[in-house]
Design a protein around this motif. Structure first.
Motif, short mmCIF file in Angstrom:
data_model
loop_
_atom_site.label_atom_id
_atom_site.label_comp_id
_atom_site.label_asym_id
_atom_site.label_seq_id
_atom_site.Cartn_x
_atom_site.Cartn_y
_atom_site.Cartn_z
N GLU A 1 0.41 -1.12 -0.31
CA GLU A 1 0.38 -0.43 0.11
C GLU A 1 1.25 1.28 -0.02
N GLU A 2 0.36 2.48 -0.79
CA GLU A 2 0.89 3.49 -0.44
C GLU A 2 0.14 4.25 0.55
N ILE A 3 1.22 4.81 1.16
CA ILE A 3 0.41 5.88 1.78
C ILE A 3 1.02 7.51 1.74
N SER A 4 -0.14 7.89 2.09
CA SER A 4 0.30 9.62 1.73
C SER A 4 -0.17 10.44 3.46
N VAL A 5 0.71 11.78 3.44
CA VAL A 5 1.13 12.28 5.05
C VAL A 5 -0.03 14.16 4.22
N GLY A 6 -0.67 13.93 3.45
CA GLY A 6 -1.78 14.80 2.77
C GLY A 6 -1.29 15.62 1.34
N ASP A 7 -1.97 16.15 1.23
CA ASP A 7 -1.63 16.47 -0.32
C ASP A 7 -0.30 17.92 -0.62
N PHE A 8 0.44 17.40 -0.28
CA PHE A 8 1.31 18.64 -0.27
C PHE A 8 2.73 17.09 -0.82
N VAL A 9 4.18 18.17 -1.04
CA VAL A 9 5.07 17.16 -1.48
C VAL A 9 6.00 17.91 -0.21
N VAL A 10 6.96 16.39 0.40
CA VAL A 10 8.45 17.21 1.11
C VAL A 10 9.35 16.33 0.75
N THR A 11 10.32 16.77 1.14
CA THR A 11 11.59 16.05 0.20
C THR A 11 12.06 14.42 0.50
N GLY A 12 12.00 14.01 1.27
CA GLY A 12 11.86 13.08 1.15
C GLY A 12 10.58 11.98 2.57
N GLY A 13 10.45 10.53 1.88
CA GLY A 13 9.07 9.90 3.16
C GLY A 13 10.00 9.67 4.57
N GLU A 14 10.95 10.01 5.72
CA GLU A 14 11.34 10.12 6.65
C GLU A 14 9.96 10.54 7.41
N LEU A 15 10.10 12.11 7.19
CA LEU A 15 8.38 12.96 8.02
C LEU A 15 7.53 12.38 8.04
N PRO A 16 7.03 11.89 6.96
CA PRO A 16 5.62 11.10 6.73
C PRO A 16 5.94 9.48 7.28
N ALA A 17 7.26 8.94 7.05
CA ALA A 17 7.19 7.03 8.07
C ALA A 17 7.35 7.86 9.48
N MET A 18 7.72 8.96 9.99
CA MET A 18 7.40 9.05 11.18
C MET A 18 6.26 9.18 12.03
N ALA A 19 5.52 10.17 10.89
CA ALA A 19 3.94 10.21 11.77
C ALA A 19 3.37 8.72 11.76
N VAL A 20 3.18 7.92 10.60
CA VAL A 20 3.05 6.62 10.47
C VAL A 20 3.73 5.79 11.83
N ALA A 21 4.48 5.81 11.98
CA ALA A 21 5.21 4.76 12.56
C ALA A 21 4.81 5.60 14.29
N ASP A 22 4.68 6.77 14.32
CA ASP A 22 4.06 7.00 15.78
C ASP A 22 2.89 7.09 16.15
N ALA A 23 1.84 7.36 15.17
CA ALA A 23 0.66 7.29 15.31
C ALA A 23 0.14 5.55 15.07
N VAL A 24 1.32 4.82 15.21
CA VAL A 24 1.01 2.71 14.69
C VAL A 24 1.26 2.65 16.59
N CYS A 25 2.43 3.79 16.29
CA CYS A 25 3.07 3.07 18.60
C CYS A 25 2.31 3.23 19.15
N ARG A 26 1.53 4.45 19.29
CA ARG A 26 0.99 5.17 20.44
C ARG A 26 -0.20 4.34 20.57
N LEU A 27 -0.53 3.82 19.83
CA LEU A 27 -2.08 2.44 20.09
C LEU A 27 -1.66 1.44 20.68
N VAL A 28 -0.40 0.72 20.90
CA VAL A 28 0.48 -0.40 20.74
C VAL A 28 0.00 0.11 22.63
N PRO A 29 -0.74 -1.31 23.43
CA PRO A 29 -1.00 -1.01 25.21
C PRO A 29 0.42 -1.21 25.86
N GLY A 30 0.49 -0.63 26.87
CA GLY A 30 1.38 0.50 27.75
C GLY A 30 2.25 1.21 26.84
#
Ligand SMILES: C[S@@+](CC[C@H](N)C(=O)[O-])C[C@H]1O[C@@H](n2cnc3c(N)ncnc32)[C@H](O)[C@@H]1O
Length: 248
Positions: free
Chosen positions: A133-162
């Motif tokens: 799957e391809e995921i976008s963090v919004g209708d704009f372009v940033v220079t690399g996938g690092e900031l978007p990847a961090m947003a996704v990883a953070d949003a997922v991890c904070r749902l993990v119990p504990g």
């Protein structure tokens, strides 16, 4: 025990580690609840210069990440894991990321890969071969996938119990239940002539809950009416909405 392991394939692991090893997610990693592991794509190049990019066929501006180092990096992770991991490519052409996607990724996978593009992006054949799957963090372009990847990883991890002290920390928040969150206040009671709403000081849990729900509905109505159309509202919510509309 680590219950969520996210691999991030990137040319800039230090950028990601600097952020993901601090604060709440950093603490969760120290406590072995989640693991965010970066893999340097450049380590998988076969040329002496460790070059990962080349000109796109057909001409055009910029450079493209080549398929070989990307694939070998991805393949090495899957081999180590002994299975083909679900793979997300961060892309401005992807599906816009929502809280529902964070919940789905946390629910469906104990481990997955996020690929960060850079420059003009990545060779399409890598996407065809490896990306689920391809995921976008919004209708704009940033220079690399690092900031978007961090947003996704953070949003997922904070749902993990504990990771957070209590599940209520996220179930009550904006987007989780389809509404925006109500406004919040802390000490002091009065600041620059602005007072904390009295109901919040009353200690009356029923009134506080009603006030918060009404505020959440009002904010969503004013700021994101599109969300309100899709939200699961009960009879009390509809009554509150009527009240709000009259007041407005
Ligand atoms: C400059 S962008 C490439 C954009 C690409 N040429 C296009 O027009 O679709 C470089 C990388 O940043 C990441 N990126 C940029 N904007 C993004 C967004 N809105 N959401 C997710 N990733 C994004 C992607 O990984 C992408 O490969």
């Amino acid at each position: 025990m680590v219950t969520m392991h996210i691999y991030i394939l990137t040319l800039f692991p230090e950028e990601i580690n600097a952020v993901m090893r601090s604060s709440i997610i950093g603490r969760a990693q120290e406590n072995d609840i989640v693991k965010i592991e970066c893999r340097q794509i450049r380590d998988y190049t076969l040329n002496r210069q460790k070059q990962v990019d080349d000109h796109p066929y057909g001409g055009g501006m910029g450079m493209l990440m080549q398929v070989q180092p990307l694939y070998d990096c991805w393949d090495a992770v899957c081999r180590e894991e002994g299975r083909r991991l679900h793979t997300v490519y961060m892309s401005p052409q992807g599906k816009p990321f929502t809280q529902a996607d964070a919940v789905r990724l946390k629910r469906d996978y104990d481990s997955f890969i996020i690929v960060c593009g850079h420059y003009e992006g990545v060779d399409e054949r890598f996407i065809e071969q490896c990306v689920d799957e391809e995921i976008s963090v919004g209708d704009f372009v940033v220079t690399g996938g690092e900031l978007p990847a961090m947003a996704v990883a953070d949003a997922v991890c904070r749902l993990v119990p504990g990771v957070l002290s209590d599940a209520e920390c996220f179930t009550d928040e904006s987007h989780y239940s389809g509404l925006l969150e109500y406004p919040q206040y802390s000490r002091p009671v009065s600041w620059m002539g602005r007072d904390v709403p009295e109901v919040l000081l009353s200690g009356h849990h029923g009134n506080i809950a009603r006030w918060r729900r009404k505020q959440a509905l009002m904010r969503t109505l004013l700021r994101r009416p599109d969300m309100l159309e899709k939200a699961a509202l009960d009879e009390n919510d509809l009554k509150l909405l009527e009240e709000i509309k009259k007041e407005l």
